[in-house]
Structures are given as C-alpha cells and as structure tokens.
Scaffold this motif. Sequence first.
Motif, PDB file in Angstrom:
ATOM      1  N   ARG A  23      -9.272   3.632   1.978  1.00  0.00           N
ATOM      2  CA  ARG A  23      -9.565   2.326   2.568  1.00  0.00           C
ATOM      3  C   ARG A  23      -8.418   1.340   2.406  1.00  0.00           C
ATOM      4  O   ARG A  23      -8.496   0.213   2.897  1.00  0.00           O
ATOM      5  N   ALA A  24      -7.373   1.735   1.681  1.00  0.00           N
ATOM      6  CA  ALA A  24      -6.275   0.811   1.391  1.00  0.00           C
ATOM      7  C   ALA A  24      -5.693   0.251   2.687  1.00  0.00           C
ATOM      8  O   ALA A  24      -5.385   0.980   3.623  1.00  0.00           O
ATOM      9  N   CYS A  35       0.829  -1.206   0.000  1.00  0.00           N
ATOM     10  CA  CYS A  35       0.000   0.000   0.000  1.00  0.00           C
ATOM     11  C   CYS A  35       0.864   1.257   0.000  1.00  0.00           C
ATOM     12  O   CYS A  35       0.530   2.259  -0.637  1.00  0.00           O
ATOM     13  N   VAL A  42      -7.262  -4.021  -0.238  1.00  0.00           N
ATOM     14  CA  VAL A  42      -8.241  -3.937   0.847  1.00  0.00           C
ATOM     15  C   VAL A  42      -8.563  -5.353   1.282  1.00  0.00           C
ATOM     16  O   VAL A  42      -8.284  -6.323   0.570  1.00  0.00           O
ATOM     17  N   ARG A  43      -9.141  -5.484   2.459  1.00  0.00           N
ATOM     18  CA  ARG A  43      -9.493  -6.813   2.937  1.00  0.00           C
ATOM     19  C   ARG A  43     -10.934  -6.840   3.424  1.00  0.00           C
ATOM     20  O   ARG A  43     -11.485  -5.825   3.844  1.00  0.00           O
ATOM     21  N   CYS A  44     -11.529  -7.989   3.309  1.00  0.00           N
ATOM     22  CA  CYS A  44     -12.848  -8.250   3.890  1.00  0.00           C
ATOM     23  C   CYS A  44     -12.644  -9.424   4.836  1.00  0.00           C
ATOM     24  O   CYS A  44     -12.538 -10.574   4.410  1.00  0.00           O
ATOM     25  N   THR A  57      -7.208  -1.560   4.849  1.00  0.00           N
ATOM     26  CA  THR A  57      -8.186  -1.713   5.925  1.00  0.00           C
ATOM     27  C   THR A  57      -9.226  -2.766   5.575  1.00  0.00           C
ATOM     28  O   THR A  57      -9.302  -3.255   4.447  1.00  0.00           O
ATOM     29  N   ASP A  58     -10.052  -3.068   6.559  1.00  0.00           N
ATOM     30  CA  ASP A  58     -11.140  -4.026   6.367  1.00  0.00           C
ATOM     31  C   ASP A  58     -12.358  -3.271   5.857  1.00  0.00           C
ATOM     32  O   ASP A  58     -12.820  -2.324   6.491  1.00  0.00           O
ATOM     33  N   VAL A  59     -12.872  -3.682   4.700  1.00  0.00           N
ATOM     34  CA  VAL A  59     -14.007  -2.972   4.093  1.00  0.00           C
ATOM     35  C   VAL A  59     -15.326  -3.694   4.336  1.00  0.00           C
ATOM     36  O   VAL A  59     -16.311  -3.409   3.674  1.00  0.00           O
ATOM     37  N   CYS A  95      -3.383  -0.598  -4.104  1.00  0.00           N
ATOM     38  CA  CYS A  95      -4.607  -0.444  -3.310  1.00  0.00           C
ATOM     39  C   CYS A  95      -5.146  -1.828  -2.934  1.00  0.00           C
ATOM     40  O   CYS A  95      -5.951  -2.416  -3.648  1.00  0.00           O
TER      41      CYS A  95
END
Length: 359
Positions: free
Chosen positions: A49-50, A16, A23-25, A52-54, A21
């Motif tokens: 949001r890069a 990042c 992101v994680r879920c 982070t947990d989305v 970019c």
Amino acid sequence: MAAPRSFSAAEVRDRCARGECLVRCRRRLYDLSAFVRLHPGGERLLRSRAGTDVSAALDGPPHRHSANARRWLEQYYVGELRDEQVAGLREPSAPRLDPRCKPVDVGTDLVDWRKPLLWQVGYLGEKYDEWVHQPVDRPIRLFHSDFVEALSKTAWYVVFLVWTPVVLYLSWVSYTALAQGDTRLFSSFTTEYSIPVHKYYFPFIFLLGMFLWSLLEYLIHRFVFHMKPPASNYYLITLHFLLHGQHHKSPFDSSRLVFPPVPASLVIAFFYGVLRLLLPEVLGLSVFVGGLCGYVVYDMMHYYLHYGSPKEGTYLYGLKAYHVKHHFEHQKSGFGITTRFWDHPFRTLIPEETFEKED
C-alpha cells in the motif's frame, strides 16, 4: 500550532523507493515505516500500500478497521499532499475517514505521561474503561523507583531462559519418581482399590497439565484481566491497570508483553501448592510441570502475536488477526491466546463475519 508540512507526489514516491512506508488517506500522509513489521495484516500487505490512498482499505477488505485502529493511524501523521498533486492521483470512491479518528495528543491526555501512570489511573473513575481501551504507540512507565520499574519489564527471551530449564528438570524428576512404581491414585482412601501410576503415563499427565493451563489462561484473562473495576474504587482500577490495563493501553510496548519472572514465581508457587494439596506429590508435580510448559508457550505465543509476521493463511496468521481484533475492536470477547477453543463453550468467540476476506 505549526502548519502541517506539505509533500509532493514525487517526494512521496522517492521516499517509498528508499524503503520507507508512506501511505495517504486522501491528502493526509502517514509514515508507517516504524510500524510496518507490526502490522496485523502482515508486512507484505502494508508495504504493497506504500504511496497509495488507504481510504478504502480502512473500511473494506481484507478487514474493516475499528475506530481505535484509525486513532492509532493518526499517531503517524507527517503532513499533507499538495492540492495540485492530489489531482493526478487515483481517488477512491470510499467513505470519508471516520470522524472519531482523532490524534492521540499525550499533552492533553487524561494522565500526565511525563510521570509514572500507575498512581494516576485510579483517579480516572468512570473515564478509565474508555481511556484504557484507546491504545497508543508509546512505552509506559509505571513506577517512580528505577529498580521496581526494571522488575516490571521483561524481554521475551528471559521467560524462555528462566523457565525452560525448570520445565526440563522437573520433567526429569517427575519421570524418575514415577519410574520407582510407588505412586498410586486414591491411596489415601483405600489400598485395595488404589490405581498405580506408571512412568509411561507421564507424557499424558504432562499434556493434561498443558490442557488445564489453557483453561486457566482463559479464565484468568477473562475474569481477572478483563474485570471492569468499579469507577469509585481507586485501588481496583490501579490493580487492573497493573495486571492488564497497561497492556491494552500500549499493546506494542515490547518490554511488557510477557510476565516478569519475579511476580510470576509467586503465582506459579501458589498453583504448585494447590496441586500438592489436591494430588499425590509426584502426580501433582507431573501435572504442574505440564502447566508450567503451557505457560511458557503462552507467553512466547503472546509476544509473537504482537511482533511476529506469520505467513498468510496459516494458523498463526489467523490467531494474530483474532488477537488484534480483541485489542482494537472486541475487548469483551476473544480471550484465547494460544487457542480459540475455550471461546466456543464460553460463548466469547469473535464473530467470523468481522473477518472479511479480500476477493
């Protein structure tokens, strides 16, 4: 099937920091570097949001994501965050990812993506409508012939370069013809009560043409592009896919966002002929050139709504969010491209409550 690659939190932060970019879920990681500029909510929001947990963002502010948007996300899956790395990161108290969020596996899709799609979709029958409204992020090939395939694709600037000189030339022709002072309304019925059309009326006639185009744009989009072809009719399904279905299947195929000049010429010639029958020659030409300008604005606007990054809070930002809703969630409403105006009287406006704002 190969096991998913595992990533450490340090590796995610490093990538990042280099401008990627990710992101994680929860534990699932997605690389959205190629999509960040196209993000409907804006590049700035997605980059924030890069790393982070989305999970929470999928079901909350600034707007609730549809099942199609979640399926779209799965195309960018790159691996898992290691168990020991998750424990040290903030976990949101958000609902789990919608179970309908499935990867788009083109290898097991209903069509063979290695072959031109146009001649395959007609065989989908009753499965076509659902299939065509599950978007994918990959280019589409329609025809076997390389020549015909090339004619079916267009860069956005080609529309501007081809039609803008035509608009300027026909505007000059219309204005100079009106300046001669021999154009009159109703002259075919009566000479005593016919109404002269002065050259000073040209800007208003031009704007009338643009206004009529906006209505025509809405009607074509709603009743032609979004017709639901009978499941048993191979040819109507094929025609629908050619006209508009392929755009909903691959909404970010940049070569298919504007109308190619060759088929556009045929449609434009048809509408010019209709106006010639209904109105005096010069008056019909003046209305026509306004409508042609409206078409150019429409095509440029449509491309921008897919690839542009308008500033948050602007008219174009709201229009982009509105059009994205049409693609991913409300395919049977929200037919306006350049304006939402006609969605009001025809009762096809996308409900405001679907556009949730961030506190």
